[in-house]
Design an enzyme around this catalytic site. Structure first.
Site, PDB file in Angstrom:
ATOM      1  N   HIS A   1       0.760  -1.437   0.050  1.00 62.24           N
ATOM      2  CA  HIS A   1       0.261   0.109   0.326  1.00 62.24           C
ATOM      3  C   HIS A   1       0.751   0.891   0.031  1.00 62.24           C
ATOM      4  O   HIS A   1       2.579   1.190   0.542  1.00 62.24           O
ATOM      5  CB  HIS A   1      -0.832  -0.042   1.055  1.00 62.24           C
ATOM      6  CG  HIS A   1      -2.060  -0.519   1.499  1.00 62.24           C
ATOM      7  ND1 HIS A   1      -2.559  -1.870   2.106  1.00 62.24           N
ATOM      8  CD2 HIS A   1      -2.907  -1.243  -0.210  1.00 62.24           C
ATOM      9  CE1 HIS A   1      -3.501  -2.377   1.411  1.00 62.24           C
ATOM     10  NE2 HIS A   1      -4.066  -2.311   0.296  1.00 62.24           N
TER      11      HIS A   1
ATOM     12  N   ASP B   1       1.248   4.299   1.573  1.00 68.31           N
ATOM     13  CA  ASP B   1       2.249   4.445   2.865  1.00 68.31           C
ATOM     14  C   ASP B   1       2.803   4.194   3.030  1.00 68.31           C
ATOM     15  O   ASP B   1       3.703   4.064   4.225  1.00 68.31           O
ATOM     16  CB  ASP B   1       0.496   5.030   4.147  1.00 68.31           C
ATOM     17  CG  ASP B   1      -0.045   3.722   4.364  1.00 68.31           C
ATOM     18  OD1 ASP B   1      -0.572   3.293   3.497  1.00 68.31           O
ATOM     19  OD2 ASP B   1      -0.860   3.785   5.782  1.00 68.31           O
ATOM     20  N   HIS B   2       2.834   2.472   2.330  1.00 70.82           N
ATOM     21  CA  HIS B   2       4.329   1.959   3.824  1.00 70.82           C
ATOM     22  C   HIS B   2       5.272   1.319   2.483  1.00 70.82           C
ATOM     23  O   HIS B   2       6.043   1.309   2.919  1.00 70.82           O
ATOM     24  CB  HIS B   2       3.447   0.258   4.555  1.00 70.82           C
ATOM     25  CG  HIS B   2       2.663   0.536   4.299  1.00 70.82           C
ATOM     26  ND1 HIS B   2       2.678   0.375   6.086  1.00 70.82           N
ATOM     27  CD2 HIS B   2       1.596   0.759   4.898  1.00 70.82           C
ATOM     28  CE1 HIS B   2       1.891   0.884   6.919  1.00 70.82           C
ATOM     29  NE2 HIS B   2       0.601   0.708   6.418  1.00 70.82           N
TER      30      HIS B   2
ATOM     31  N   HIS C   1      -4.513  -8.827   6.735  1.00 76.69           N
ATOM     32  CA  HIS C   1      -4.724  -7.155   5.851  1.00 76.69           C
ATOM     33  C   HIS C   1      -5.605  -7.777   4.419  1.00 76.69           C
ATOM     34  O   HIS C   1      -5.974  -8.501   4.023  1.00 76.69           O
ATOM     35  CB  HIS C   1      -3.633  -6.029   5.664  1.00 76.69           C
ATOM     36  CG  HIS C   1      -3.669  -5.673   5.300  1.00 76.69           C
ATOM     37  ND1 HIS C   1      -4.953  -4.571   6.212  1.00 76.69           N
ATOM     38  CD2 HIS C   1      -2.948  -3.743   4.924  1.00 76.69           C
ATOM     39  CE1 HIS C   1      -4.768  -3.170   6.192  1.00 76.69           C
ATOM     40  NE2 HIS C   1      -3.652  -3.439   4.741  1.00 76.69           N
TER      41      HIS C   1
ATOM     42  N   HIS D   1       0.898   4.730  12.995  1.00 73.39           N
ATOM     43  CA  HIS D   1       0.172   4.426  11.838  1.00 73.39           C
ATOM     44  C   HIS D   1      -1.386   4.741  12.480  1.00 73.39           C
ATOM     45  O   HIS D   1      -2.181   4.032  12.288  1.00 73.39           O
ATOM     46  CB  HIS D   1       0.390   2.947  11.234  1.00 73.39           C
ATOM     47  CG  HIS D   1      -0.759   2.654  10.088  1.00 73.39           C
ATOM     48  ND1 HIS D   1      -2.224   2.732   9.964  1.00 73.39           N
ATOM     49  CD2 HIS D   1       0.079   3.158   9.113  1.00 73.39           C
ATOM     50  CE1 HIS D   1      -2.060   2.052   8.796  1.00 73.39           C
ATOM     51  NE2 HIS D   1      -1.554   2.681   7.962  1.00 73.39           N
TER      52      HIS D   1
HETATM   53 ZN   LIG Z   1      -1.156   1.763   5.947  1.00 74.10          ZN
HETATM   54 ZN   LIG Z   2      -2.303  -1.384   4.198  1.00 73.03          ZN
END
Ligand SMILES: [Zn+2]
Ligand SMILES: [Zn+2]
Length: 300
Positions: A63, A65-66, A138, A259
Site C-alpha cells: 500500500h 503509505d508503506h 490485511h 499509523h
Molecule cells: Zn497503512
Molecule cells: Zn495497508
C-alpha cells in the site's frame, strides 16, 4: 547505539503534522528502514540521517503509505554511491510492485540493490540477529517482521583474573568453551539478546502475537480507537486497545503505537485507551521522535 527513529506516523494519507509511514531501526551497524512511505527521503534529511548506513529495507506490504517512498530512497542510495549492497525485503506476491518502484523513473542506477522477497518460512541472518517474517491479516499480502538477537556470554574480568586467564587464552576460552580446567560458564555470564518486532496493517491474528512474543520493543499499528472497532475489524486494522492488549499478553517491554487515522484530532486518546490494557512504557509515535531500545534484560 540501538534506537528507533520515527520518520512518519500517518495511515493512508499524510497530514499537516504526520508524514506517511517510515521507521529507521539503528541496531549497531545493522541499520534497517521499515515501510518508507511518500516523503521518507526528506524525513531522513530532517532527522539528520544519511542513507549510507542503510543495510536493509523491509516492506510489510505494497500500500502506498508503506512503500511510495521506496523509489526516492533507492535513487538516493545510487546518488550517494552507497558502497555496500542494500537488501530489500517485500511480500513475494508483490514482485510487480517492487519492479515498478525499483525503476519508477530514469536515473543513473549504480547501487547494488538485492531483492529479498518474503514468503512462507522467511528467515535471514543479519549482523543484528535472525530476521523472520509472518503473514498478517490485511486486504493484500502483508508480513510483519521480527528480529531476534541470540543470547551470548559476557566475560567477567575479575573471574578471569582469579583463574589467571588473560591475553590469547581469553580468545581460546571464547572459541572452544574451555581453557585448561576452566570452562566458559565459570568466568562469564549470560548476555541476553534483544528482540524487536514490527507489525503493520493487520486485524488481530495469531501472527501478531507470535511476532510480538517477548520483544524488547514492539512497533505496532494503532489505526483506530475503540469507537471504530467494527470498522477496524472489517478493513483489517487494530485499535489502540487491541494493540496494547497484544503487548500485555506477549510480555512486551516497550510499546510504540503508530499509523494513526487522520480522523482523530487528539493523539492522547490513543494513550488513554492503550493504558487501560498495558502498564509498561507506551510511546505514541510522532514524526522525528527517537525511541531508545530498553536496556538489556538481566541474565536469568
Ligand atoms: Zn497503512
Ligand atoms: Zn495497508
Amino acid at each position: 547505539m540501538r534506537e528507533l527513529v520515527v520518520l512518519g506516523t500517518a495511515s493512508q494519507v499524510p497530514t499537516r503534522h504526520r508524514n506517511h509511514n517510515g521507521y529507521l531501526l539503528r541496531w549497531d551497524d545493522e541499520v534497517i528502514l521499515f515501510d518508507p512511505g511518500e516523503g521518507t527521503q526528506r524525513q531522513m534529511l530532517l532527522a539528520g540521517l544519511p542513507v549510507t548506513p542503510l543495510k536493509r529495507i523491509c516492506i510489510t506490504h505494497f500500500h502506498g503509505d508503506h512503500s511510495l517512498g521506496l523509489p526516492g530512497i533507492l535513487q538516493r542510495i545510487s546518488l550517494d554511491r552507497v558502497p555496500h549492497p542494500v537488501t530489500v525485503h517485500y511480500p513475494a506476491g508483490g514482485q510487480a510492485f517492487f519492479d515498478r518502484l525499483r525503476h519508477a523513473t530514469s536515473y543513473w542506477d549504480n547501487a547494488e540493490i538485492v531483492p529479498g522477497p518474503v514468503g512462507a518460512g522467511f528467515a535471514v541472518e543479519t549482523s543484528a540477529g535472525r530476521l523472520t517474517a509472518l503473514p498478517l491479516r490485511h486486504s493484500i499480502e502483508t508480513y510483519g517482521y521480527r528480529l531476534v538477537e541470540p543470547d551470548a556470554r559476557r566475560m567477567l574480568p575479575e573471574l578471569l583474573a582469579r583463574h589467571g586467564i588473560s591475553g590469547p587464552a581469553v580468545g581460546e576460552l571464547q572459541r572452544t568453551g574451555r581453557f585448561g580446567d576452566v570452562t566458559l560458564e565459570q568466568v562469564s555470564t549470560v548476555r541476553t539478546g534483544q528482540r524487536f518486532a514490527f507489525v503493520m496493517d493487520t486485524g488481530l491474528c495469531d501472527s501478531v502475537y507470535a511476532l510480538a512474543e517477548g520483544v524488547d520493543m514492539l512497533v505496532i499499528e494503532s489505526t483506530f480507537l475503540a469507537e471504530d472497532a467494527a470498522m477496524a475489524e472489517q478493513v483489517g486494522h487494530l485499535t489502540a486497545g487491541q494493540a496494547a492488549a497484544v503487548a500485555r499478553a506477549s510480555g512486551v517491554r516497550k510499546l510504540v503505537l503508530t499509523h494513526f487515522s487522520q480522523r482523530y484530532q487528539d493523539a492522547e486518546r490513543f494513550l488513554d485507551e492503550a493504558r487501560k490494557e498495558f502498564d509498561g512504557p507506551i510511546v505514541i509515535a510522532e514524526d522525528l521522535l527517537r525511541v531508545p531500545l530498553p536496556a538489556r534484560r538481566p541474565a536469568p
